[in-house]
Design a protein around this motif. Structure first.
Motif, mmCIF file in Angstrom:
data_model
loop_
_atom_site.group_PDB
_atom_site.id
_atom_site.type_symbol
_atom_site.label_atom_id
_atom_site.label_comp_id
_atom_site.label_asym_id
_atom_site.label_seq_id
_atom_site.Cartn_x
_atom_site.Cartn_y
_atom_site.Cartn_z
ATOM 1 N N GLN A 1 0.922 -1.180 -0.307
ATOM 2 C CA GLN A 1 0.306 0.002 0.222
ATOM 3 C C GLN A 1 1.065 1.281 0.375
ATOM 4 O OE1 GLN A 1 -0.891 -2.185 2.834
ATOM 5 N NE2 GLN A 1 0.617 -2.086 3.485
ATOM 6 N N ARG A 2 -0.081 2.366 0.057
ATOM 7 C CA ARG A 2 1.036 3.219 -0.615
ATOM 8 C C ARG A 2 0.983 3.560 0.739
ATOM 9 N NH1 ARG A 2 -0.233 7.297 -4.600
ATOM 10 N NH2 ARG A 2 1.630 9.146 -2.982
ATOM 11 N N LEU A 3 2.470 4.431 1.206
ATOM 12 C CA LEU A 3 3.524 4.290 2.564
ATOM 13 C C LEU A 3 2.527 6.221 2.831
ATOM 14 C CD1 LEU A 3 4.601 4.006 5.636
ATOM 15 C CD2 LEU A 3 6.379 4.763 3.899
ATOM 16 N N ILE A 4 2.552 6.755 2.033
ATOM 17 C CA ILE A 4 2.290 8.055 2.056
ATOM 18 C C ILE A 4 1.531 8.749 0.680
ATOM 19 C CG2 ILE A 4 2.660 11.102 2.757
ATOM 20 C CD1 ILE A 4 4.151 8.952 4.686
ATOM 21 N N PRO A 5 -0.224 8.350 1.226
ATOM 22 C CA PRO A 5 -0.682 8.596 0.291
ATOM 23 C C PRO A 5 -1.757 9.684 0.116
ATOM 24 C CG PRO A 5 -1.626 8.353 1.903
ATOM 25 C CD PRO A 5 -0.638 8.760 2.568
ATOM 26 N N GLY A 6 -0.918 11.039 0.755
ATOM 27 C CA GLY A 6 -1.461 12.206 0.457
ATOM 28 C C GLY A 6 -0.251 13.457 1.358
ATOM 29 N N VAL A 7 -0.853 14.657 1.584
ATOM 30 C CA VAL A 7 -0.573 16.173 2.372
ATOM 31 C C VAL A 7 -1.426 16.554 2.915
ATOM 32 C CG1 VAL A 7 1.631 17.208 2.608
ATOM 33 C CG2 VAL A 7 1.895 15.492 0.804
ATOM 34 N N TRP A 8 -1.531 16.321 4.524
ATOM 35 C CA TRP A 8 -2.317 17.700 5.237
ATOM 36 C C TRP A 8 -1.721 18.653 5.115
ATOM 37 C CZ3 TRP A 8 -7.417 17.780 5.388
ATOM 38 C CH2 TRP A 8 -7.753 16.151 5.584
ATOM 39 N N GLY A 9 -2.030 20.163 4.715
ATOM 40 C CA GLY A 9 -1.274 20.959 4.829
ATOM 41 C C GLY A 9 -1.974 22.595 5.178
ATOM 42 N N ILE A 10 -1.304 23.720 6.011
ATOM 43 C CA ILE A 10 -2.272 24.897 5.862
ATOM 44 C C ILE A 10 -0.662 25.564 5.548
ATOM 45 C CG2 ILE A 10 -3.211 26.777 7.494
ATOM 46 C CD1 ILE A 10 -4.493 24.181 9.501
ATOM 47 N N PHE A 11 -1.303 26.749 4.248
ATOM 48 C CA PHE A 11 -0.104 26.870 3.546
ATOM 49 C C PHE A 11 0.630 28.387 4.765
ATOM 50 C CE2 PHE A 11 -0.682 24.854 0.315
ATOM 51 C CZ PHE A 11 -0.019 23.725 0.030
ATOM 52 N N GLY A 12 1.219 29.087 4.665
ATOM 53 C CA GLY A 12 1.878 30.635 5.260
ATOM 54 C C GLY A 12 3.379 30.513 5.065
ATOM 55 N N HIS A 13 3.893 31.663 4.589
ATOM 56 C CA HIS A 13 5.119 32.623 3.813
ATOM 57 C C HIS A 13 6.487 31.893 4.341
ATOM 58 C CE1 HIS A 13 5.842 33.329 8.011
ATOM 59 N NE2 HIS A 13 7.294 33.412 7.639
ATOM 60 N N GLY A 14 6.318 30.519 5.405
ATOM 61 C CA GLY A 14 7.050 29.217 5.356
ATOM 62 C C GLY A 14 7.373 28.273 4.341
ATOM 63 N N ASN A 15 6.104 27.740 4.390
ATOM 64 C CA ASN A 15 6.100 27.059 2.611
ATOM 65 C C ASN A 15 5.346 27.088 1.567
ATOM 66 O OD1 ASN A 15 3.661 26.844 3.943
ATOM 67 N ND2 ASN A 15 3.073 24.717 4.171
ATOM 68 N N VAL A 16 5.132 28.401 1.276
ATOM 69 C CA VAL A 16 3.890 28.424 0.193
ATOM 70 C C VAL A 16 4.776 28.112 -1.013
ATOM 71 C CG1 VAL A 16 3.452 30.855 1.076
ATOM 72 C CG2 VAL A 16 2.010 29.702 -0.637
ATOM 73 N N ALA A 17 6.035 28.850 -1.405
ATOM 74 C CA ALA A 17 6.826 28.727 -1.487
ATOM 75 C C ALA A 17 7.589 27.741 -2.392
ATOM 76 C CB ALA A 17 7.218 29.801 -2.271
ATOM 77 N N GLY A 18 7.501 26.591 -0.995
ATOM 78 C CA GLY A 18 8.115 25.482 -1.303
ATOM 79 C C GLY A 18 7.232 24.150 -1.249
ATOM 80 N N VAL A 19 7.040 23.708 -0.484
ATOM 81 C CA VAL A 19 6.640 22.640 -0.037
ATOM 82 C C VAL A 19 4.993 22.650 -1.440
ATOM 83 C CG1 VAL A 19 5.158 20.829 0.971
ATOM 84 C CG2 VAL A 19 7.259 21.152 1.701
ATOM 85 N N GLY A 20 4.459 24.097 -0.892
ATOM 86 C CA GLY A 20 3.090 24.480 -1.413
ATOM 87 C C GLY A 20 3.290 24.240 -3.487
ATOM 88 N N GLN A 21 4.580 24.949 -3.800
ATOM 89 C CA GLN A 21 4.466 24.731 -5.191
ATOM 90 C C GLN A 21 5.198 23.653 -5.671
ATOM 91 O OE1 GLN A 21 7.174 24.821 -6.685
ATOM 92 N NE2 GLN A 21 6.872 25.264 -8.830
ATOM 93 N N ALA A 22 5.421 22.598 -4.895
ATOM 94 C CA ALA A 22 5.760 21.265 -5.391
ATOM 95 C C ALA A 22 4.624 20.243 -5.109
ATOM 96 C CB ALA A 22 6.542 21.169 -4.145
ATOM 97 N N LEU A 23 3.537 20.772 -4.250
ATOM 98 C CA LEU A 23 2.405 19.722 -4.769
ATOM 99 C C LEU A 23 1.823 20.700 -5.952
ATOM 100 C CD1 LEU A 23 1.680 20.075 -0.573
ATOM 101 C CD2 LEU A 23 2.171 17.880 -2.214
ATOM 102 N N LEU A 24 1.473 21.631 -6.151
ATOM 103 C CA LEU A 24 0.882 22.531 -6.897
ATOM 104 C C LEU A 24 1.583 21.858 -8.520
ATOM 105 C CD1 LEU A 24 -1.301 24.020 -8.742
ATOM 106 C CD2 LEU A 24 0.817 26.216 -8.556
#
Length: 625
Positions: A28-51
């Motif tokens: 089975q998928r070990l990590i089937p998805g990502v939960w998140g709330i975006f702010g200035h610390g991750n919106v352009a990093g992890v947020g952009q990568a998920l988009l």
């Protein structure tokens, strides 16, 4: 070496999408998805990568929006619990408060030995703009950030200061997440500049990886030592914990109990491993345990612990096992738990360990009179339970009556979720689980606010089951925001909101300890006394739930509650059933003790009397040596 140029965040997303777990041939998928709330610390990093992953299809890693960072960790933990620790989510949060909001969830995950991957954003690795928004300036060192608080509650912690550091850090994270002994919260702190920094990554880093979750085989000599103790036992007792469920040992455990006649008590995490109506099921054990389980525990000469960590509630603060010559045999995948109480340890997978014991004990069983004794205690316990369900209390119903009606209304596969307040104690005695996933009570960390968020994770883990969140007003007020998430994700969850205008559990405890329920009721501050003992506050939690998008049903009696549950089960949307109960009980009778120290000196008569009782109960407490 083939490489691909990606940011650190893009590389992490692609890596996580390729991770799988496997046990007994099932992947089975070990990590089937990502939960998140975006702010200035991750919106352009992890947020952009998920988009980018969602837009281009380069990685299959869906994003889910939470409403509270602690809540998304709870949802991930509940998902992992339902999936027997073989899958969980990653959680991304922004710097500062966004990330530290996850710390309570991390502690809950680690205490419960349940996997979750936390990705708190961190301060600039380059320190080019120090001090940045939300940065802690610590005079002890420039490398200290608020994320260091995760170290104490994580099973693995790393801070990725350079893109290339992600490779060993990510692989180590997967190792811990898939290790039944070491699992818990895994934290990879990601400085916000490093998230967006590009690097030439080895393509092999992103290959499909299958992490095999093994079943440690019991050592033959350890089995022999355990069997020698069990064969000489006259009044043995099994205590089944969460390990019996996570290892899928239910069938083996039932067969073992039937063959040997050893009664099976359970912890909160182990409830349902043996159905409540199985002839050798004696119910919950310990501080809030059943009559049968605790009576058998007081007499037991050999206790076989299976997958339990022996919390103070399980042992009734080291008082429930009353036989002065009691010995323990602990079957556990973790040596930490296997050796507790000076036990004969059997370090192994629970299912394989039970099968090994069954084979070595073939033909052995307890004496007929012990079987009859167990059955008699079970019969008495059923009488006690039925009395709690049929109190006929008024004008407000007793909580136990609502629990009885709820149990009647649900099928065997329905999942009831709870974590804190008076309900875990009532549930341990009264809930009649026949399925190992039907009883989802978080009682290692007993975290107020877990329930609603956990309902999200549990429903996502198994949409085929009815999921019922059972929450009191105190816990609801701590964290109810994820109702919005249920609605936005189209999840059908039933929330039974039990309102009694106070902290019923701590209020009763306070009274028993001589503290007169001080500060435990939701009341106006009285102008004469200056205390919070005025009229009841005009709080409308049902209106609050409706404002968050849920449908709401009201019940003022047990009969109305049964009717409301029928409507809620027929609904297709998240539905809240609101019912008021009596803050003052009555509650199930107590059969155990919990060590909560009482003031040794006091000017209050109530506290002095409570201390005398405490000192008497304390004399039964001992180490098992």
């Amino acid at each position: 070496m083939n490489t691909v140029r990606l940011t650190t965040a893009q590389a992490l997303v692609r890596f996580l999408a390729g991770q799988y777990s496997e046990r007994d041939g099932q992947e089975q998928r070990l990590i089937p998805g990502v939960w998140g709330i975006f702010g200035h610390g991750n919106v352009a990093g992890v947020g952009q990568a998920l988009l980018q992953a969602a837009t281009t299809g380069e990685a299959d890693l869906p994003y889910y929006l939470a409403r509270n960072e602690q809540g998304m960790v709870h949802a991930s933990v509940a998902y992992a619990k339902m999936r027997d620790r073989l899958a969980t989510f990653a959680c991304t949060a922004s710097t500062g408060p966004g990330s530290t909001n996850m710390i309570t969830g991390a502690a809950l995950a680690t205490t419960n030995r349940l996997p979750v991957l936390l990705l708190p954003s961190d301060m600039f690795a380059t320190r080019a703009a120090d001090p940045v928004l939300q940065q802690l300036e610590d005079t002890r060192g420039g490398d200290v950030t608020v994320n260091d608080a995760f170290r104490a509650v994580s099973k693995y912690f790393d801070r990725v200061q350079r893109p290339e550091q992600l490779i060993p850090a990510a692989l180590a994270a997967m190792r811990v997440l898939t290790d039944p002994v070491e699992t818990g919260a895994v934290t990879l702190a990601l400085p916000q500049d490093v998230q967006a920094e590009a690097y030439d990554w080895p393509v092999d880093f992103f290959r499909r990886r299958v992490w095999h979750v093994g079943r440690p085989v019991p050592e033959p000599a350890a089995v022999e030592r355990a069997v020698a103790l069990l064969r000489n036992a006259r009044k043995p007792l099994i205590v089944a914990g969460g390990g019996a469920v996570y290892s899928g040992a239910e069938t083996a455990l039932r067969a073992f109990a039937e063959a040997t006649g050893i009664p099976v008590a359970d912890t909160h995490a182990g409830k349902g491993a043996v159905p409540w109506d199985h002839p050798y099921a004696v119910g919950g054990i310990g501080s809030t345990g059943s009559y049968a389980a605790n009576e058998l525990a007081r007499e037991a000469d050999v206790v076989l612990g299976i997958g339990t960590r022996y919390s103070d509630f399980t042992t009734a603060s080291h008082t429930v096992f009353g036989n002065p010559d009691v010995t323990f045999v602990n079957l556990n995948v973790a040596r930490l738990d296997a050796v507790k109480h000076s036990a004969e340890p059997l370090v192994a997978d629970a299912r394989l360990g039970i099968q090994a014991l069954a084979g070595a004990l073939d033909g052995w069983e307890v004496a007929p009179e012990y079987r009859r004794h167990s059955r008699a205690l079970i019969a008495r316990t059923r009488e006690i339970e039925e009395a709690c369900f049929d109190v006929g209390h008024g004008p407000l119903p007793a909580q136990t009556e609502i629990l009885g009606a709820l149990n009647d209304s649900l099928d065997d596969r329905a999942v009831v979720i709870n974590a804190a307040g008076s309900m875990p104690g009532d549930l341990q005695q009264l809930w009649r689980a026949r399925d190992p996933k039907a009883y989802h009570v978080e009682y290692a960390y007993s975290c107020m606010g877990y329930e609603v968020a956990a309902g999200v994770g549990a429903k996502m883990a198994d949409p085929s089951r009815e999921v019922v969140v059972l929450v009191g007003d105190g816990s609801y007020l701590m964290m109810a925001q994820e109702i919005v998430t249920m609605v936005s994700e189209g999840l059908k969850v039933i929330i039974v909101l039990v309102q009694n205008h106070g902290f019923a559990s701590i209020g009763a405890l306070s009274e028993s300890l001589g503290s007169q329920r001080f500060g435990t009721e939701y009341r106006y501050r009285d102008g004469d006394s200056g205390q919070l003992d005025g009229d009841v506050l005009p709080v409308d939690l049902a209106a609050n739930a409706a404002s968050l998008g849920a449908d709401v049903l009201h019940a003022t009696s047990v009969e109305e509650f049964r009717a409301a549950m029928d409507k809620a089960k027929a609904a297709t949307r998240t539905t809240v059933v609101h019912v008021e109960t009596d803050l003052y009980g009555p509650n199930p009778p107590g059969h155990g003790w919990w060590d909560v120290p009482v003031s040794q000196t006091s000017a209050l008569d109530t506290t002095q009397a409570a201390y005398d009782t405490y000192a008497t109960r304390k004399r039964a407490q001992r180490h098992y040596l």
